[in-house]
Write a protein that holds these residues in place. Structure first.
Motif, PDB file in Angstrom:
ATOM      1  N   SER A   1      -0.546 101.776  27.358  1.00 46.75           N
ATOM      2  CA  SER A   1      -1.076 100.550  26.758  1.00 46.75           C
ATOM      3  C   SER A   1      -1.588  99.619  27.851  1.00 46.75           C
ATOM      4  N   PRO A   2      -2.659  98.881  27.552  1.00 47.80           N
ATOM      5  CA  PRO A   2      -3.173  97.917  28.534  1.00 47.80           C
ATOM      6  C   PRO A   2      -2.089  96.918  28.946  1.00 47.80           C
ATOM      7  N   ALA A   3      -1.190  96.618  28.016  1.00 42.24           N
ATOM      8  CA  ALA A   3      -0.137  95.648  28.339  1.00 42.24           C
ATOM      9  C   ALA A   3       0.789  96.196  29.419  1.00 42.24           C
ATOM     10  N   LEU A   4       1.227  97.454  29.282  1.00 42.02           N
ATOM     11  CA  LEU A   4       2.125  98.046  30.290  1.00 42.02           C
ATOM     12  C   LEU A   4       1.386  98.203  31.626  1.00 42.02           C
ATOM     13  N   HIS A   5       0.132  98.615  31.534  1.00 39.07           N
ATOM     14  CA  HIS A   5      -0.711  98.738  32.737  1.00 39.07           C
ATOM     15  C   HIS A   5      -0.721  97.405  33.503  1.00 39.07           C
ATOM     16  N   HIS A   6      -0.977  96.358  32.767  1.00 36.61           N
ATOM     17  CA  HIS A   6      -1.062  95.026  33.367  1.00 36.61           C
ATOM     18  C   HIS A   6       0.281  94.606  33.987  1.00 36.61           C
ATOM     19  N   VAL A   7       1.353  94.854  33.232  1.00 39.83           N
ATOM     20  CA  VAL A   7       2.685  94.430  33.697  1.00 39.83           C
ATOM     21  C   VAL A   7       3.103  95.208  34.953  1.00 39.83           C
ATOM     22  N   LEU A   8       2.830  96.502  34.970  1.00 34.96           N
ATOM     23  CA  LEU A   8       3.179  97.298  36.158  1.00 34.96           C
ATOM     24  C   LEU A   8       2.397  96.832  37.382  1.00 34.96           C
ATOM     25  N   LEU A   9       1.132  96.511  37.177  1.00 44.53           N
ATOM     26  CA  LEU A   9       0.338  95.992  38.302  1.00 44.53           C
ATOM     27  C   LEU A   9       0.908  94.664  38.795  1.00 44.53           C
TER      28      LEU A   9
END
Lengths: 288, 71
Positions: free
Chosen positions: A19-27
């Motif tokens: 998900s874009p949300a998890l992608h963003h949070v991991l970054l």
């Protein structure tokens, strides 16, 4: 400017349907932790590579990024399990399940960074060997963490507590640094003796890191089950009136004793390798 | 049906020359769990306390910090 690790992580995550949300949070987490910014840890793998005569440090860089991210993930896990409110909060909802799932994702991301090791240059057998070492060391880390969480101080006498503490540290932090030292060796050489020695020295280095952290941060670690100052206080003779700072002196005594062991281990290695590793210990433990 | 005890089965599997079995692999894994030999903290604390007492609890006494050879 985008950091190297953030660039690598972004590239890796773009290839996976998360998900874009998890992608963003991991970054975001990688940005907060940037393992190449943490100078103490960032120098270890390049220094070991240099000690082993590697001319191209880029060869081990993906491993350095993966280990650095793993180290950051484990530190965050430690904070969550200790209920340490002073750490950087995880960028998710305040639900314990969400915290653990995010940390699982972060750990898996660290492992995924190993995929960027150059298979055209590094022999497949070495890559496999590194993967197994990674798994073995992390099993030990997990076993140490489990023991740390389950230890009951009241059930143990002083010396037993000190021994239990040592076993926890050896598994939990010793294995993490054995992974860094031994993993670098596994990527760069097939010499079993060199691999064994570096794995052992890495474990000792990790133990010293934990002892040193415990002594330095004694006042801030009120939530941790057992620390070196706790275990030391429990084991010393109660009747003795000890001077202030005796735990610092005991830490120094441990360091000198362990360095003897390191010197024995270094003896069969080439002089340049031994000197470089000795300097790493000096720089890490004698500069402050 | 195999009546062997699990330990005997493990021993048996370790002696075959075929592809490593799960048990063999598990034994190898356990082998890597062996701890590196370092002086035990329990021993060191006794040694350190003894030196400290001999030095009259003076931490500045260099003798307190001398590590016995051959740990």
């Amino acid at each position: 400017m985008v950091s190297l690790v953030k660039h690598q992580v972004n590239h890796r995550l773009t290839t996976v349907a998360i998900s874009p949300a998890l992608h963003h949070v991991l970054l975001e987490m990688v940005d907060q932790d940037d393992p190449l910014d943490d100078h103490n840890w960032a120098i270890i793998i390049p220094t070991i590579a240099c000690a082993l005569g590697a001319t191209d440090k880029a060869l081990v860089q993906p491993f350095a990024l993966a280990w650095g991210t793993l180290n950051a993930a484990l530190r965050r896990l430690d904070h969550v399990q200790d209920g340490d409110a002073s750490s950087v909060p995880l960028p998710t909802v305040p639900v314990i399940g969400a915290h653990y799932n995010l940390l699982l994702s972060y750990y898996l991301l660290a492992t995924a960074l190993l995929d960027t090791l150059d298979g055209d240059i590094i022999p497949p057998a070495r890559l496999l060997c590194l993967r197994q070492w990674w798994a073995d060391c992390l099993l030990r880390v997990a076993s140490g963490q489990q023991a740390d969480l389950e230890v009951v101080q009241d059930d143990q006498q002083g010396a037993e507590l000190l021994t239990q503490y040592q076993h926890v540290v050896q598994a939990k932090t010793g294995a993490l640094f054995a992974l860094a030292f031994g993993g670098t060796a596994r990527l760069l050489t097939d010499d079993v003796e060199v691999i064994t020695v570096l794995s052992e020295i890495g474990e000792v280095y990790g133990m010293l890191v934990q002892y040193g952290d415990d002594v330095r941060d004694a006042d801030e670690q009120v939530n941790r089950a057992v620390t070196l100052p706790h275990a030391y206080a429990a084991s010393r003779q109660r009747s003795t009136q000890l001077p202030v700072n005796d735990v610092h002196a005991f830490w120094h005594y441990i360091y000198m004793s362990y360095m003897q062991q390191v010197e024995y281990a270094l003896a069969p290695l080439p002089i340049y390798t031994a000197t470089t590793i000795r300097h790493l210990f000096t720089r890490s433990f004698e500069s402050s | 049906m195999n009546d062997l005890h699990p330990d005997q089965l493990a021993d048996q599997s370790l002696h075959c020359e075929e592809t490593p079995t799960f048990v063999q692999h598990a034994h190898q894994q356990v082998k890597t769990f062996t701890r590196v030999a370092v002086p035990s903290l329990a021993t060191l604390v006794v040694s350190f306390m003894l030196k400290l007492q001999q030095a009259g609890l003076d931490l500045t006494d260099p003798a307190v910090h001398e590590v016995p050879k051959g740990w």
